[in-house]
Design a protein around this motif. Structure first.
Motif, PDB file in Angstrom:
ATOM      1  N   PRO A 199       0.806  -1.224   0.000  1.00 29.71           N
ATOM      2  CA  PRO A 199       0.000   0.000   0.000  1.00 29.71           C
ATOM      3  C   PRO A 199       0.833   1.266   0.000  1.00 29.71           C
ATOM      4  CG  PRO A 199       0.023  -0.999   2.180  1.00 29.71           C
ATOM      5  CD  PRO A 199       0.691  -1.965   1.251  1.00 29.71           C
ATOM      6  N   LYS A 200       2.027   1.230   0.566  1.00 30.91           N
ATOM      7  CA  LYS A 200       2.800   2.459   0.674  1.00 30.91           C
ATOM      8  C   LYS A 200       3.334   2.914  -0.680  1.00 30.91           C
ATOM      9  CE  LYS A 200       6.807   2.392   2.567  1.00 30.91           C
ATOM     10  NZ  LYS A 200       7.909   2.219   3.515  1.00 30.91           N
ATOM     11  N   TYR A 201       3.238   2.037  -1.725  1.00 29.92           N
ATOM     12  CA  TYR A 201       3.690   2.431  -3.049  1.00 29.92           C
ATOM     13  C   TYR A 201       2.518   2.676  -3.985  1.00 29.92           C
ATOM     14  CZ  TYR A 201       7.784   0.502  -0.950  1.00 29.92           C
ATOM     15  OH  TYR A 201       8.799   0.233  -0.076  1.00 29.92           O
ATOM     16  N   TYR A 202       1.333   2.766  -3.413  1.00 27.31           N
ATOM     17  CA  TYR A 202       0.155   3.069  -4.212  1.00 27.31           C
ATOM     18  C   TYR A 202      -0.020   4.578  -4.255  1.00 27.31           C
ATOM     19  CZ  TYR A 202      -4.645   3.198  -5.812  1.00 27.31           C
ATOM     20  OH  TYR A 202      -5.776   3.442  -6.512  1.00 27.31           O
ATOM     21  N   PHE A 203      -0.066   5.124  -5.452  1.00 26.17           N
ATOM     22  CA  PHE A 203      -0.126   6.573  -5.603  1.00 26.17           C
ATOM     23  C   PHE A 203      -1.573   6.995  -5.752  1.00 26.17           C
ATOM     24  CE2 PHE A 203       3.976   5.276  -7.213  1.00 26.17           C
ATOM     25  CZ  PHE A 203       4.800   6.063  -6.445  1.00 26.17           C
ATOM     26  N   THR A 204      -2.052   7.848  -4.846  1.00 26.78           N
ATOM     27  CA  THR A 204      -3.438   8.280  -4.863  1.00 26.78           C
ATOM     28  C   THR A 204      -3.604   9.480  -5.772  1.00 26.78           C
ATOM     29  OG1 THR A 204      -3.021   9.664  -2.948  1.00 26.78           O
ATOM     30  CG2 THR A 204      -3.824   7.456  -2.531  1.00 26.78           C
ATOM     31  N   ALA A 205      -4.838   9.707  -6.158  1.00 26.52           N
ATOM     32  CA  ALA A 205      -5.168  10.837  -7.010  1.00 26.52           C
ATOM     33  C   ALA A 205      -5.093  12.126  -6.207  1.00 26.52           C
ATOM     34  CB  ALA A 205      -6.566  10.632  -7.584  1.00 26.52           C
ATOM     35  N   PRO A 206      -5.071  13.285  -6.890  1.00 26.59           N
ATOM     36  CA  PRO A 206      -4.997  14.559  -6.155  1.00 26.59           C
ATOM     37  C   PRO A 206      -6.130  14.747  -5.166  1.00 26.59           C
ATOM     38  CG  PRO A 206      -4.479  14.890  -8.470  1.00 26.59           C
ATOM     39  CD  PRO A 206      -4.928  13.469  -8.337  1.00 26.59           C
ATOM     40  N   GLU A 207      -7.373  14.322  -5.534  1.00 31.05           N
ATOM     41  CA  GLU A 207      -8.469  14.495  -4.585  1.00 31.05           C
ATOM     42  C   GLU A 207      -8.282  13.617  -3.351  1.00 31.05           C
ATOM     43  OE1 GLU A 207      -9.769  11.798  -8.029  1.00 31.05           O
ATOM     44  OE2 GLU A 207      -8.747  13.704  -7.725  1.00 31.05           O
ATOM     45  N   ASP A 208      -7.650  12.452  -3.549  1.00 27.78           N
ATOM     46  CA  ASP A 208      -7.357  11.603  -2.393  1.00 27.78           C
ATOM     47  C   ASP A 208      -6.304  12.248  -1.496  1.00 27.78           C
ATOM     48  OD1 ASP A 208      -9.091   9.919  -3.636  1.00 27.78           O
ATOM     49  OD2 ASP A 208      -7.533   8.630  -4.482  1.00 27.78           O
ATOM     50  N   ASN A 210      -5.902  15.399  -1.086  1.00 29.72           N
ATOM     51  CA  ASN A 210      -6.587  16.456  -0.339  1.00 29.72           C
ATOM     52  C   ASN A 210      -7.312  15.884   0.868  1.00 29.72           C
ATOM     53  OD1 ASN A 210      -5.717  18.317  -2.228  1.00 29.72           O
ATOM     54  ND2 ASN A 210      -7.572  18.149  -3.479  1.00 29.72           N
ATOM     55  N   LEU A 211      -7.911  14.709   0.687  1.00 29.18           N
ATOM     56  CA  LEU A 211      -8.607  14.079   1.801  1.00 29.18           C
ATOM     57  C   LEU A 211      -7.633  13.660   2.896  1.00 29.18           C
ATOM     58  CD1 LEU A 211     -11.396  13.174   2.753  1.00 29.18           C
ATOM     59  CD2 LEU A 211     -10.960  10.957   1.693  1.00 29.18           C
ATOM     60  N   ILE A 212      -6.460  13.187   2.500  1.00 23.71           N
ATOM     61  CA  ILE A 212      -5.448  12.806   3.480  1.00 23.71           C
ATOM     62  C   ILE A 212      -4.932  14.034   4.226  1.00 23.71           C
ATOM     63  CG2 ILE A 212      -3.125  11.853   3.725  1.00 23.71           C
ATOM     64  CD1 ILE A 212      -3.798   9.980   1.392  1.00 23.71           C
ATOM     65  N   SER A 213      -4.734  15.133   3.520  1.00 21.12           N
ATOM     66  CA  SER A 213      -4.318  16.372   4.186  1.00 21.12           C
ATOM     67  C   SER A 213      -5.366  16.839   5.180  1.00 21.12           C
ATOM     68  CB  SER A 213      -4.055  17.460   3.141  1.00 21.12           C
ATOM     69  OG  SER A 213      -3.048  17.057   2.241  1.00 21.12           O
ATOM     70  N   LEU A 214      -6.626  16.704   4.804  1.00 21.19           N
ATOM     71  CA  LEU A 214      -7.703  17.060   5.724  1.00 21.19           C
ATOM     72  C   LEU A 214      -7.692  16.156   6.952  1.00 21.19           C
ATOM     73  CD1 LEU A 214     -10.274  18.728   6.271  1.00 21.19           C
ATOM     74  CD2 LEU A 214     -11.558  17.003   4.997  1.00 21.19           C
ATOM     75  N   PHE A 241      -3.224   2.366   1.864  1.00 24.68           N
ATOM     76  CA  PHE A 241      -2.457   3.577   2.148  1.00 24.68           C
ATOM     77  C   PHE A 241      -3.304   4.597   2.905  1.00 24.68           C
ATOM     78  CE2 PHE A 241      -1.079   7.859   0.847  1.00 24.68           C
ATOM     79  CZ  PHE A 241       0.218   7.835   1.339  1.00 24.68           C
ATOM     80  N   THR A 242      -4.477   4.910   2.385  1.00 18.52           N
ATOM     81  CA  THR A 242      -5.347   5.878   3.060  1.00 18.52           C
ATOM     82  C   THR A 242      -5.871   5.335   4.381  1.00 18.52           C
ATOM     83  OG1 THR A 242      -7.176   5.052   1.709  1.00 18.52           O
ATOM     84  CG2 THR A 242      -6.036   7.034   0.948  1.00 18.52           C
ATOM     85  N   LEU A 243      -6.087   4.034   4.451  1.00 19.78           N
ATOM     86  CA  LEU A 243      -6.531   3.435   5.710  1.00 19.78           C
ATOM     87  C   LEU A 243      -5.453   3.556   6.783  1.00 19.78           C
ATOM     88  CD1 LEU A 243      -8.751   1.879   7.177  1.00 19.78           C
ATOM     89  CD2 LEU A 243      -7.762  -0.236   6.302  1.00 19.78           C
ATOM     90  N   SER A 244      -4.186   3.431   6.372  1.00 21.20           N
ATOM     91  CA  SER A 244      -3.088   3.607   7.322  1.00 21.20           C
ATOM     92  C   SER A 244      -3.034   5.038   7.839  1.00 21.20           C
ATOM     93  CB  SER A 244      -1.757   3.238   6.656  1.00 21.20           C
ATOM     94  OG  SER A 244      -1.752   1.898   6.233  1.00 21.20           O
ATOM     95  N   LYS A 245      -3.291   5.999   6.949  1.00 17.87           N
ATOM     96  CA  LYS A 245      -3.330   7.393   7.379  1.00 17.87           C
ATOM     97  C   LYS A 245      -4.462   7.634   8.372  1.00 17.87           C
ATOM     98  CE  LYS A 245       0.042   9.291   5.052  1.00 17.87           C
ATOM     99  NZ  LYS A 245       1.164   9.983   5.736  1.00 17.87           N
ATOM    100  N   LEU A 246      -5.622   7.040   8.121  1.00 17.73           N
ATOM    101  CA  LEU A 246      -6.749   7.173   9.045  1.00 17.73           C
ATOM    102  C   LEU A 246      -6.402   6.599  10.412  1.00 17.73           C
ATOM    103  CD1 LEU A 246      -9.767   7.732   9.668  1.00 17.73           C
ATOM    104  CD2 LEU A 246     -10.253   5.447   8.764  1.00 17.73           C
ATOM    105  N   LEU A 247      -5.765   5.445  10.418  1.00 17.93           N
ATOM    106  CA  LEU A 247      -5.399   4.808  11.681  1.00 17.93           C
ATOM    107  C   LEU A 247      -4.376   5.642  12.447  1.00 17.93           C
ATOM    108  CD1 LEU A 247      -5.992   2.174  13.252  1.00 17.93           C
ATOM    109  CD2 LEU A 247      -3.953   1.202  12.181  1.00 17.93           C
ATOM    110  N   ALA A 248      -3.397   6.210  11.722  1.00 14.88           N
ATOM    111  CA  ALA A 248      -2.366   7.021  12.382  1.00 14.88           C
ATOM    112  C   ALA A 248      -2.955   8.289  12.981  1.00 14.88           C
ATOM    113  CB  ALA A 248      -1.260   7.368  11.388  1.00 14.88           C
ATOM    114  N   SER A 249      -4.001   8.833  12.357  1.00 20.35           N
ATOM    115  CA  SER A 249      -4.616  10.051  12.885  1.00 20.35           C
ATOM    116  C   SER A 249      -5.532   9.772  14.068  1.00 20.35           C
ATOM    117  CB  SER A 249      -5.414  10.752  11.778  1.00 20.35           C
ATOM    118  OG  SER A 249      -4.595  11.071  10.681  1.00 20.35           O
TER     119      SER A 249
END
Length: 760
Positions: A199-208, A210-214, A241-249
């Motif tokens: 997952p850490k090498y999966y590149f998300t779209a720009p809108e994704d 933005n969601l991670i920054s939020l 990748f995004t799920l890991s960011k959610l968990l870390a937050s």
């Protein structure tokens, strides 16, 4: 019109478009040339030319085979070029790597065939050359796996490969990035190429993004829940990748983070490490051990962060045996070579009080150049109240020529402060001035505390006024220094000045001042501080509340102590012990016992040896022998405490006050530890109360023979025993001997005038 048209055109933009068009045209032309002319030229014309230049059939066949093989390799390279651009634009980095490795196998076979033919001029030897090419490419593949850093290179590839048409001109650059470098990605993840596993090498779209920054900007759980809901709607919750960011937050609310983690079907190592870190900083650090065991059960390869977070949880729980087991796993896995893991182990052993194991681990470090390791061991020695060892360690650090940090200087200043030696602190102060450390608030506070402990409060005051921006800790240090040096009025004046500068004090500001009032018997100042706490509505935490209870009890205000104790929301073992001791000092043994039983029922903290000492002392002063013996048995059998000298002293005093003098004497003789003169004097005082002359004389003889202690108190107690027993001649003899050979210590008393204690 043409002139106007030429004038109005944006030639900068048009030239950029033209340049881009030319680059794409060149790239497409190169691709078509390689696919058509390159293949046809090698496949059709190559064999014919070989027969024109040689009459040797075997040589001609060999050259023809080489041209055919070259034609296929050129075609493969062209196909690989197109596929690389498409795959990179789609995010299939793993497949790109696989196809490139296969294509380079073919090129390696061709190169091996050419080299073998040059050496032997034989068609049969070409097959041997192909095998050599396979072996050579295996070595190349191993080099790529071991040395390529995909963490660094893949983002560059992504930037260059979003769309195949825009990237045809830079394919060669992409190839070079994929071949050369360092890496861990292929080495660690070679068994799978899917995004699901990486997952850490999966590149998300720009809108994704933005969601991670939020998500990273969220400050509370309710905001995280809203972002979580949006991720569920968009499907990003299924992306590792995004799920890991959610968990870390979410780890600030560990229960919410655990609910997310428990619903992840296949958590990766980053997710496990996130939960380990969350539990290590939460109120339930022991749960980190469960997560760590689950991580090991998944047969994953642990990294250094897994061990660091788990060792931090062991330090907070003082789980010595668990930490030792993790130390063994660290050694077996080879992670002990990491400096931060070594420092985590050092901190763990220091916190658990195993300073010997910590120093042994420190000695095993081959090159002791990391300042953090030295600072950790320094703090461990200070925590274990071994300032001499801390100063010796600092001297060794100086001999090695290591560069100090502010943390190092702060720790050494604390050690010198505990020793109370000003000679060792002055050079350190000079070094701080030379290196510019005095501007650091922690260093300034440590210097102030050092001078205050040594009795040079004036020097500490100079440091205080030299600091331009003072924090609450620095104010607290000077207030506490004034109080410990007997300058209570100066402490109060500084407290008022602190209020004038609109700096709100905390509980630590007043604790040292309250303790000084209790020790000096300054009840007036103590009452003023108590009123100040109520006026400023300072929260009664466990530390401040305990200090007030102790001060009120020692100054005779038992009712106020009871009121403060009742208003405390959080009580620790020291709070309960202070209240028990207060009741005992005021002769209310029944209430002391009642508070003790209430503590057993309500308190979340475990009883300590000091708690039993307080209740035994209360029973002794109240003459409650049966209850005292009951508490003694509970302390030894139920709680497993080993009695100390003070506990035995309370039991001897308890038996003596109850008139069981022989039992008290036999207890002293049967004690497993070496007694002191205090026990025998307590027994001698009991002999005076009950007029037991024979035992009193034996005790007096023991004090002279064993302890060689000829204290005036012993003669006074023995003479009073003679008087109570009616042996006046012996009383007169002792009095005459006392006047001739002994000097009684001058007594003193204290009174309070104008809220200032005076000794007289």
């Amino acid at each position: 019109m043409p002139c106007v048209f030429v004038y109005q055109m944006n030639w900068g933009e048009e030239m950029a478009k033209l340049q881009n068009f030319l680059l794409k045209s060149v790239a497409v032309f190169q691709l078509v040339w390689e696919c058509s002319f390159g293949f046809c030229g090698n496949f059709v014309f190559g064999p014919n030319i070989s027969y024109l230049f040689t009459s040797n059939k075997e040589v001609a066949e060999t050259v023809s085979s080489l041209f055919i093989l070259l034609a296929f390799s050129v075609s493969f390279n062209s196909i690989r070029t197109v596929f690389t651009g498409v795959a990179i634009g789609a995010g299939w980095q793993g497949v790109v790597a696989f196809v490139n490795v296969g294509c380079y196998y073919i090129l390696g076979i061709q190169l091996g065939a050419v080299l073998t033919y040059v050496a032997h001029l034989s068609v049969k030897s070409m097959w041997i050359g192909m095998l050599c090419g396979v072996v050579m490419q295996l070595l190349v593949l191993f080099y790529m796996v071991w040395r390529t850093d995909w963490d660094e290179q893949l983002p560059k590839l992504k930037q260059q490969g979003d769309y195949v048409v825009e990237n045809l001109a830079c394919i060669q650059n992409i190839e070079s990035l994929m071949i050369f470098g360092r890496a861990s990605w292929v080495r660690q993840k070679f068994q799978s190429w899917s995004i699901h596993h990486f997952p850490k090498y999966y590149f998300t779209a720009p809108e994704d993004q933005n969601l991670i920054s939020l998500l990273e900007s969220c400050t509370n759980t309710s905001e995280i829940c809203q972002v979580h809901g949006s991720m569920v709607k968009t499907g990003l919750v299924n992306v590792p990748f995004t799920l890991s960011k959610l968990l870390a937050s979410s780890i600030q609310d560990i229960e919410y983070a655990a609910s997310i983690f428990n619903h992840i079907p296949n958590p990766n190592l980053f997710m496990f490490n996130t939960m380990l870190r969350g539990y290590s900083i939460s109120h339930h650090p022991r749960q980190a051990f469960v997560v760590f065991n689950g991580l090991r059960a998944q047969q994953m390869t642990l990294d250094q962060f897994s061990f660091i977070s788990t060792l931090k949880a062991c330090s907070r729980e003082l789980a010595h045996e668990t930490g030792q087991g993790i130390h063994g796993v660290v050694v077996r896995s080879g992670h002990g070579l990491f400096t931060n893991v070594k420092n985590a182990l050092l901190h763990f052993y220091c916190v658990c009080g195993r300073i010997g194991d910590a120093h042994q681990l420190f000695d095993e470090i081959p090159q002791k150049i990391d300042v953090v390791s030295w600072n950790t061991l320094l703090s461990g020695y200070i925590q274990m109240s071994q300032p001499t060892m801390a100063t010796c360690l600092f001297m060794e650090m100086c001999r090695k020529g290591l560069k100090f940090s502010t943390t190092t200087i702060t720790s050494v200043l604390c050690a010198v402060s505990d020793l109370g030696i000003l000679d060792g602190g002055l050079p350190l102060h000079g070094h701080c001035v030379k290196m510019g450390f005095c501007s650091d608030l922690n260093v300034a506070t440590a210097l102030l505390a050092m001078y205050a402990n040594a009795g040079f409060i004036d020097l500490g005051r100079k440091i205080f006024y030299q600091v331009p921006e003072k924090d609450v800790v620095l104010w607290n240090c000077l207030i506490d220094g004034y109080a410990r040096n007997g300058l209570l009025q100066d402490s109060l004046a500084l407290l008022q000045r602190m209020k004038q500068e609109q700096l709100k004090p905390n509980s630590s500001t007043l604790v040292g001042l309250i303790s000084a009032c209790a020790a000096a018997g300054a009840s007036g100042v103590g009452l003023c501080i108590g009123n100040y706490v109520e006026e400023e509505q300072i929260a009664l935490d466990a530390v401040l509340g305990t200090a007030l209870v102790d001060m009120y009890c020692k100054c005779g205000f038992l009712e106020k102590a009871i009121d403060v104790f009742g208003r405390m929301e959080v009580k620790d073992v020291k709070s309960w012990t202070a209240m028990i001791s207060g009741y005992g000092v005021h002769g209310q043994a029944e209430n002391a016992i009642r508070i003790f039983h209430r503590m057993e029922e309500e308190a979340e903290c475990r009883l300590s040896e000091v708690t039993f000492l307080a209740v035994l002392n209360a029973c002794s002063h109240g003459g409650m022998m049966v209850e005292g013996i009951s508490f003694w048995e509970k302390m030894v059998r139920e709680y497993g405490f080993s009695p100390k000298v003070e506990h035995y002293g309370c039991m001897i005093d308890l038996l003596g006050r109850a008139g069981l003098l022989e039992e008290a004497h036999n207890l002293i003789k049967s004690l497993p530890i070496e007694g002191d003169a205090t026990w025998w004097r307590a027994l001698l005082a009991a002999c005076r109360v009950y007029g037991n002359v024979n035992l009193g004389e034996r005790v007096k003889r023991i004090l002279l023979e064993i302890f060689d202690d000829q204290h005036p108190t012993d003669s006074i107690l023995l003479s009073s025993t003679y008087a109570i027993a009616g042996r006046l001649p012996d009383y007169t003899r002792i009095q005459e001997t006392k006047e001739e050979k002994m000097m009684k210590e001058a007594g003193c008393s204290s009174i309070e005038m104008n809220e200032q204690p005076w000794l007289g």
